[in-house]
Design an enzyme around this catalytic site. Structure first.
Site, mmCIF file in Angstrom:
data_model
loop_
_atom_site.group_PDB
_atom_site.id
_atom_site.type_symbol
_atom_site.label_atom_id
_atom_site.label_comp_id
_atom_site.label_asym_id
_atom_site.label_seq_id
_atom_site.Cartn_x
_atom_site.Cartn_y
_atom_site.Cartn_z
ATOM 1 N NE ARG A 19 -2.172 -0.896 3.720
ATOM 2 C CZ ARG A 19 -2.438 -1.025 4.698
ATOM 3 N NH1 ARG A 19 -3.739 -0.435 4.927
ATOM 4 N NH2 ARG A 19 -1.634 -0.943 5.689
ATOM 5 C CG ASN A 37 -4.130 -4.403 4.040
ATOM 6 O OD1 ASN A 37 -3.703 -4.377 2.762
ATOM 7 N ND2 ASN A 37 -3.523 -4.636 5.068
#
Length: 92
Positions: A19, A37
């Site tokens: 990320r 997520n």
């Protein structure tokens, strides 16, 4: 005119800096949206930008961070319903 992609990324993409890697790329290339997520181990992202910039970003999403191993990348091209002003990581 901005386009938007919504992507679901599967593989070893959590706890490997994925990320943050995508967030850094987005900030460096003037892209907007978010990434987060999911409990099933996948990562979802919505990214807005010019179509050519998004095509390059897809390559980066597929490559992933140094420790990531992307097994699949599902991409949905869309017209933005709202425009984001930044790119951010959404905590899970």
């Amino acid at each position: 005119m901005f386009s938007e992609i919504r992507c679901t990324i599967k593989g070893k993409v959590q706890r490997v800096g994925y990320r943050d890697f995508v967030e850094g790329y987005a900030h460096d290339h003037g892209l907007y949206g978010w990434i987060k997520n999911h409990a099933d181990g996948s990562v979802e992202t919505v990214i807005q930008g010019l179509p050519d910039d998004l095509k390059l970003c897809i390559e980066i999403l597929n490559e992933g961070s140094l420790l990531a191993k992307v097994e699949s990348l599902a991409i949905d091209w869309r017209t933005p319903e709202k425009l984001y002003e930044e790119f951010k990581v959404i905590s899970s």
